[in-house]
Design a protein around this motif. Structure first.
Motif: not given
Length: 171
Positions: A103-105, A130-132, A156-157
């Motif tokens: 999942y993506v956070c 922020y970062s994904e 990913v930034p």
């Protein structure tokens, strides 16, 4: 013919937006930048704490308003992260007999910066960095996988740009 004109217009609009973003991001008057856990108050001023004629707010007040906006924005992203974690699709790996899912956070840590634009309509832009993260959950059963806190496997930034218009921050 109409499709070709639309494609040309889209290409021109994309180039113009890129140039505007480049101009805004390279504008030299950073009035605030922060780094660290969540939003830290490690102030780096280039411009002195003057009042903006259009907004009648000082740089400190603009910074404080963007900090509040950024905290609210990151809280929304944290809520999305929690929802993503709950909606994870777990698939069994046949060879290992383990259930896995991703999942993506987002965040929760972020950095922010604010720059003057020189525009009367939009005197400031603020950036949130922020970062994904792609988070992997796994376990021998579905329930164990769901209870796994997860391991970030890809990061990913992300830079989001917001404008200050008519007295408020806008996406």
């Amino acid at each position: 013919m109409i499709l070709e004109k639309k494609a040309t217009l889209i290409s021109v609009a994309t180039v113009l937006l890129g140039l505007i973003a480049l101009a805004v991001l390279s504008y030299p008057q950073t009035i605030f930048a922060s780094s660290g856990d969540r939003i830290k108050n490690n102030h780096q001023y280039v411009a002195n704490n003057r009042q903006d004629k259009k907004t009648r707010l000082s740089d400190d007040e603009i910074r404080q308003s963007f900090e509040r906006f950024a905290k609210a924005w990151m809280a929304k992203l944290e809520a999305i992260s929690r929802e993503n974690s709950k909606k994870i699709r777990l698939e069994p790996l046949e060879r290992d007999g383990v259930y896995v899912g991703r999942y993506v956070c987002y965040g929760p840590e972020c950095n922010i910066s604010i720059k003057r634009t020189g525009s009367k309509e939009t005197p400031y832009v603020g950036m949130i960095y922020y970062s994904e993260k792609q988070v992997l959950k796994k376990g021998p059963t579905r329930q164990d996988a769901l209870n796994d806190p997860g391991t970030p496997v890809e990061e990913v930034p992300v830079t989001e740009i917001f404008r200050y218009t008519k007295g408020k921050w806008v996406y």
